[in-house]
Design a protein around this motif. Structure first.
Motif, PDB file in Angstrom:
ATOM      1  N   ASN A 292      93.263  52.834 -29.436  1.00  0.00           N
ATOM      2  CA  ASN A 292      93.356  51.577 -30.209  1.00  0.00           C
ATOM      3  C   ASN A 292      93.095  50.357 -29.314  1.00  0.00           C
ATOM      4  N   LEU A 293      91.968  50.390 -28.622  1.00  0.00           N
ATOM      5  CA  LEU A 293      91.666  49.349 -27.645  1.00  0.00           C
ATOM      6  C   LEU A 293      91.590  47.966 -28.300  1.00  0.00           C
ATOM      7  N   ALA A 294      91.001  47.912 -29.489  1.00  0.00           N
ATOM      8  CA  ALA A 294      90.861  46.617 -30.160  1.00  0.00           C
ATOM      9  C   ALA A 294      92.228  46.002 -30.453  1.00  0.00           C
ATOM     10  N   PHE A 295      93.201  46.867 -30.911  1.00  0.00           N
ATOM     11  CA  PHE A 295      94.547  46.355 -31.190  1.00  0.00           C
ATOM     12  C   PHE A 295      95.212  45.870 -29.905  1.00  0.00           C
ATOM     13  N   ARG A 296      94.993  46.602 -28.785  1.00  0.00           N
ATOM     14  CA  ARG A 296      95.603  46.212 -27.523  1.00  0.00           C
ATOM     15  C   ARG A 296      95.036  44.850 -27.037  1.00  0.00           C
ATOM     16  N   VAL A 297      93.673  44.677 -27.222  1.00  0.00           N
ATOM     17  CA  VAL A 297      93.074  43.390 -26.842  1.00  0.00           C
ATOM     18  C   VAL A 297      93.668  42.257 -27.668  1.00  0.00           C
ATOM     19  N   ARG A 298      93.788  42.525 -28.969  1.00  0.00           N
ATOM     20  CA  ARG A 298      94.366  41.492 -29.840  1.00  0.00           C
ATOM     21  C   ARG A 298      95.773  41.135 -29.403  1.00  0.00           C
ATOM     22  N   GLY A 299      96.617  42.140 -29.092  1.00  0.00           N
ATOM     23  CA  GLY A 299      97.985  41.881 -28.679  1.00  0.00           C
ATOM     24  C   GLY A 299      98.052  41.092 -27.385  1.00  0.00           C
ATOM     25  N   SER A 300      97.162  41.398 -26.443  1.00  0.00           N
ATOM     26  CA  SER A 300      97.163  40.662 -25.183  1.00  0.00           C
ATOM     27  C   SER A 300      96.793  39.186 -25.401  1.00  0.00           C
ATOM     28  N   LEU A 301      95.795  38.959 -26.268  1.00  0.00           N
ATOM     29  CA  LEU A 301      95.396  37.581 -26.566  1.00  0.00           C
ATOM     30  C   LEU A 301      96.519  36.820 -27.262  1.00  0.00           C
ATOM     31  N   ALA A 302      97.254  37.533 -28.130  1.00  0.00           N
ATOM     32  CA  ALA A 302      98.356  36.883 -28.835  1.00  0.00           C
ATOM     33  C   ALA A 302      99.460  36.498 -27.862  1.00  0.00           C
ATOM     34  N   ARG A 303      99.765  37.397 -26.878  1.00  0.00           N
ATOM     35  CA  ARG A 303     100.799  37.079 -25.907  1.00  0.00           C
ATOM     36  C   ARG A 303     100.415  35.866 -25.047  1.00  0.00           C
ATOM     37  N   ARG A 304      99.135  35.649 -24.825  1.00  0.00           N
ATOM     38  CA  ARG A 304      98.665  34.481 -24.060  1.00  0.00           C
ATOM     39  C   ARG A 304      98.662  33.199 -24.904  1.00  0.00           C
ATOM     40  N   GLY A 305      98.879  33.383 -26.210  1.00  0.00           N
ATOM     41  CA  GLY A 305      98.884  32.226 -27.099  1.00  0.00           C
ATOM     42  C   GLY A 305      97.495  31.734 -27.462  1.00  0.00           C
TER      43      GLY A 305
ATOM     44  N   PRO B 237      96.644  29.177 -22.785  1.00  0.00           N
ATOM     45  CA  PRO B 237      95.611  29.465 -23.797  1.00  0.00           C
ATOM     46  C   PRO B 237      94.276  28.834 -23.426  1.00  0.00           C
ATOM     47  N   GLY B 238      93.202  29.611 -23.590  1.00  0.00           N
ATOM     48  CA  GLY B 238      91.854  29.097 -23.354  1.00  0.00           C
ATOM     49  C   GLY B 238      91.411  29.196 -21.924  1.00  0.00           C
ATOM     50  N   CYS B 239      92.322  29.592 -20.972  1.00  0.00           N
ATOM     51  CA  CYS B 239      91.976  29.664 -19.554  1.00  0.00           C
ATOM     52  C   CYS B 239      92.098  31.113 -19.065  1.00  0.00           C
ATOM     53  N   TYR B 240      91.098  31.548 -18.264  1.00  0.00           N
ATOM     54  CA  TYR B 240      91.068  32.926 -17.772  1.00  0.00           C
ATOM     55  C   TYR B 240      90.536  32.935 -16.347  1.00  0.00           C
ATOM     56  N   GLU B 241      91.151  33.815 -15.520  1.00  0.00           N
ATOM     57  CA  GLU B 241      90.576  34.088 -14.206  1.00  0.00           C
ATOM     58  C   GLU B 241      89.665  35.291 -14.381  1.00  0.00           C
ATOM     59  N   ILE B 242      88.368  35.056 -14.494  1.00  0.00           N
ATOM     60  CA  ILE B 242      87.439  36.120 -14.870  1.00  0.00           C
ATOM     61  C   ILE B 242      86.948  36.910 -13.662  1.00  0.00           C
ATOM     62  N   ALA B 243      87.223  36.388 -12.462  1.00  0.00           N
ATOM     63  CA  ALA B 243      86.869  37.094 -11.218  1.00  0.00           C
ATOM     64  C   ALA B 243      87.605  36.400 -10.091  1.00  0.00           C
ATOM     65  N   PRO B 244      87.737  37.063  -8.940  1.00  0.00           N
ATOM     66  CA  PRO B 244      88.412  36.389  -7.832  1.00  0.00           C
ATOM     67  C   PRO B 244      87.740  35.050  -7.505  1.00  0.00           C
TER      68      PRO B 244
ATOM     69  N   VAL C  63      92.409  35.242 -31.332  1.00  0.00           N
ATOM     70  CA  VAL C  63      93.121  36.193 -32.192  1.00  0.00           C
ATOM     71  C   VAL C  63      92.539  36.152 -33.603  1.00  0.00           C
ATOM     72  N   ALA C  64      92.241  34.945 -34.100  1.00  0.00           N
ATOM     73  CA  ALA C  64      91.661  34.821 -35.442  1.00  0.00           C
ATOM     74  C   ALA C  64      90.287  35.467 -35.505  1.00  0.00           C
ATOM     75  N   LEU C  65      89.493  35.345 -34.445  1.00  0.00           N
ATOM     76  CA  LEU C  65      88.169  35.975 -34.433  1.00  0.00           C
ATOM     77  C   LEU C  65      88.278  37.499 -34.434  1.00  0.00           C
ATOM     78  N   VAL C  66      89.219  38.047 -33.633  1.00  0.00           N
ATOM     79  CA  VAL C  66      89.410  39.505 -33.596  1.00  0.00           C
ATOM     80  C   VAL C  66      89.848  40.019 -34.963  1.00  0.00           C
ATOM     81  N   ASP C  67      90.713  39.260 -35.640  1.00  0.00           N
ATOM     82  CA  ASP C  67      91.153  39.666 -36.980  1.00  0.00           C
ATOM     83  C   ASP C  67      89.967  39.727 -37.941  1.00  0.00           C
TER      84      ASP C  67
END
Length: 731
Positions: free
Chosen positions: A704-717, A566-573, A722-726
């Motif tokens: 339903n791109l917004a729902f898919r983004v939310r689900g991906s963020l939820a799976r990452r914990g 959570p909180g960490c992302y590889e945003i580019a190589p 997730v609260a902001l998307v809601d």
């Protein structure tokens, strides 16, 4: 009386010449003129109420002064005569032994020093008592630097040796004879029956406790019931009045300001300006008045004043609070029979004689007392290495310096550099670490920095004291929080991890973790939770049977999967972001734990560190083998933007050890652009959701791109995003 006084028989007596006490006593007896006074004998005067020996001497002095005044008038009216004839008219003529016949009966081996005024000492030289009585008064005035005042002073002092009038002697003799009978009988019995050798041994016998024959007991009671003869002793008030009357008002003022005062009085220049005198003249008067005062007080007639002053000193002690009951009571006792018009000067006089006392921080300090530094050094020596002084020791030591028990606590609080501790006093010194070492020695057991500061009652920084104790060679830690003296030879505590390693090595390289927990809890008071937490660190390995050992270097596998962090992302190589919420720890300047997968992704391993460059300098990331990966203080980034708790920092790590830090306020409108910024991904205007979908590997063009983004963020914990998307989707 002097015959010349009959020339002023009708002249009224003056209070300023006789003194207040003598003048008041004579006025009540209706003796108001010099003629009436000259008609009275000394024995007539002594029976006047409140008229004692001192008042009689005051009348004699006044008679001499009045005789001089009248003689001076006669001299001016008569035909001129030579200087010696005029001097003879002012003083009694003849030898001292003829003028004071009673002195012939005294058998003195030497002449007492107090008898000879200062100006006459060099003129007379060393004299035997017999030669002094043969000195001619008139011849004395012909000597250099000898004036009438000095000669009159000599005659007055010689009068002090008068044994008293016949009535007083007879009363004393009768009283003594009455005492001799029972005293002799008691001495005979005591020598015969008790084997006593002197009167002092007899006085220690207590009739109520020691068996005593009835006849002897009656003699004892007879002796004890004898009244003390009264009426012949000198009145202290009269003595003080007589002493003060020998000085004029200017001289008294100098005594008050420069001799009797407790210090801090006006300067010689200031007194001289008020009196119209030079500084040097004031100094000379001070020296002369002080010397004459001492000389007069050395005589037997004024001994009661000196005796009372000495007892006042014993009642006050060497140090006494000016606002204490002891000081008020002792002074009230010393002035109990002094008339109101003399109180002010008498208080100064007695205080000066008793000490002299000076004022020091609300204390009266005797000039003959031991200096504060010396007393303090003695107390610290008695306190010893542990710095503790019991109440019994304090009473003993301060008692040696004549400080009364009721003044001890106040003295210690004012001057002692000691503090109250338990049932005594503790001297830690000015240095808090030295005090801590003494306190440990006193307590005889390990103590935490918090316990030490609580006992010392010092206003010091807990963190600073703890750090200084870490650095002091005299102490070491025996638990995580407690310190002990090295001289106690207790096992030193370093850290939880180090103690675990040492205990594992002592056990042959491995030990059941439950047993390790128990051993460290007993030896170093380490909590079981701390041991189990450190057991999960990279340097340790726990097998399935619960046996812990030290891991071989390099055998720890470090994860680097940011997709599950959570909180960490590889945003580019080669580019990663980490979102950090601003809290109180960051504002205090504390470091921050780095997620272990992010540390692995950045190339860190247990026991390594790495520096990253940013616009304001460098930032260190480190990972100890027994700890977790951490990053240095982020406070400077918050200070630059005036951020506050609740804001966000997004750290972007780029190739070449480059670090970018972006600050984001929490008080903004929420949309998907905001979410993209918190992830750290770059997006084009109007397309933040697509940028998020690409980052999260969501199929392009999916419904339903917004729902898919939310689900991906939820799976990452990532619950914060997730609260902001809601909020964006559902309001």
């Amino acid at each position: 009386m002097f015959p010349v006084l009959y020339r002023c028989a009708d002249e009224a007596l003056a209070e300023e010449l006789l003194g207040t006490r003598a003048w008041n006593a004579l006025r009540r007896k209706r003796v108001v003129t010099w003629g009436h006074l000259c008609s009275m004998k000394a024995t007539d005067l002594l029976v006047v109420p409140n008229f004692g020996i001192t008042s009689l001497l005051a009348v004699a002095d006044a008679s001499v002064a009045q005789s001089i005044s009248v003689s001076s008038t006669i001299r001016h009216e008569a035909s001129p005569a030579d200087d010696r004839a005029r001097a003879g008219a002012r003083l009694p003529s003849g030898r001292i032994g003829e003028l004071r016949p009673h002195l012939r009966s005294l058998r003195l081996e030497v002449v007492p020093n107090w008898l000879i005024p200062t100006r006459l000492r060099s003129a007379l030289g060393d004299l035997s008592w017999e030669r002094l009585l043969e000195v001619d008064v008139g011849e004395l005035t012909s000597r250099a630097n000898v004036g009438e005042r000095s000669v009159l002073d000599l005659l007055e002092r010689l009068a002090d040796l008068t044994p008293g009038d016949a009535a007083a002697s007879s009363v004393s003799d009768v009283t003594l004879r009455e005492l001799y009978g029972p005293l002799g009988s008691l001495l005979a019995w005591g020598r015969r029956e008790r084997g006593i050798g002197n009167v002092g041994d007899l006085l220690t016998i207590n009739p109520s406790q020691d068996p005593m024959p009835s006849r002897v007991r009656q003699e004892w009671q007879r002796l004890a019931s004898q009244p003390i003869a009264g009426g012949t002793e000198l009145d202290v008030c009269d003595l003080v009045e007589g002493l003060l009357s020998t000085f004029d008002e200017r001289e008294l003022q100098i005594l008050r300001l420069r001799v009797w005062g407790r210090g801090g009085g006006p300067t010689l220049e200031a007194i001289g300006e008020d009196a119209g005198l030079t500084r040097e003249r004031v100094r000379q008067l001070q020296v002369r008045c002080s010397r004459e005062l001492r000389d007069r007080l050395n005589g037997p007639r004024l001994a009661p004043i000196v005796d009372r002053a000495e007892e006042l000193q014993l009642r006050l002690g060497m140090y006494v609070r000016l606002d204490s009951e002891r000081y008020a009571a002792a002074l009230s006792w010393a002035l109990r029979d002094i008339s109101p018009d003399l109180l002010s000067d008498a208080e100064l006089l007695f205080s000066w004689l008793a000490g002299p006392y000076t004022e020091h921080g609300g204390w009266a300090v005797s000039g003959g007392g031991t200096p504060i530094k010396q007393i303090r050094a003695q107390l610290e020596e008695v306190a010893g290495d542990d710095g503790f002084l019991s109440e019994a020791d304090l009473r003993t030591e301060l008692g040696r310096f004549s400080i009364h028990d009721d003044q001890h606590s106040a003295w210690m609080e004012s001057f002692g550099r000691f503090q109250r501790l338990d049932d005594g006093w503790f001297c830690g010194g000015q240095n808090v670490i030295d005090a801590a070492v003494r306190l440990l020695r006193l307590r005889g057991r390990p103590m935490s920095a918090e316990e030490i500061l609580e006992d010392l009652d010092r206003d010091a920084s807990l963190r600073s004291v703890r750090q200084r104790l870490f650095e002091d060679d005299r102490v070491h830690r025996v638990t995580k929080s407690r310190f002990a003296l090295r001289e106690w030879a207790m096992d030193e505590y370093t850290s939880v991890a180090q103690e675990m390693v040492e205990e594992i090595e002592r056990s042959g390289g491995s030990v059941p973790i439950d047993e390790l927990v128990q051993r460290l809890a007993v030896r170093h008071d380490i909590s079981p939770a701390s041991v189990r937490m450190y057991a999960g660190r990279p340097m340790f390995r726990v097998d399935a049977a619960g046996v812990i050992s030290v891991r071989d270097e390099g055998s720890y596998e470090v994860g680097s999967d940011l997709a599950a962090t959570p909180g960490c992302y590889e945003i580019a190589p080669g580019v990663a972001s980490w979102r950090v919420r601003v809290d109180g720890e960051i504002l205090r300047g504390s470091g921050r734990r780095v997620p272990e997968p992010l540390a692995g992704w950045l190339g860190l391993r247990p026991g390594s560190q790495r520096e990253w460059n940013h616009s304001g300098g460098t930032m260190l990331l480190s990972w100890t083998a027994w700890g977790q990966p951490t990053i240095g203080s982020l406070r400077s980034f918050v200070d630059q933007t005036h951020g506050q708790v609740g804001d966000w920092l997004v750290l972007v790590f780029r190739p070449g050890d480059a670090l970018e830090v972006q600050w984001m306020s929490d008080d903004v409108e929420v949309d998907f652009g905001r979410v993209a910024d918190l992830v750290g991904v770059e997006w084009r205007p109007g397309d933040p959701l697509q940028a998020l979908a690409r980052l999260l590997a969501i199929e392009e063009g999916a419904d339903n791109l917004a729902f898919r983004v939310r689900g991906s963020l939820a799976r990452r914990g990532d619950e914060d995003l997730v609260a902001l998307v809601d909020r964006i989707m559902f309001g």
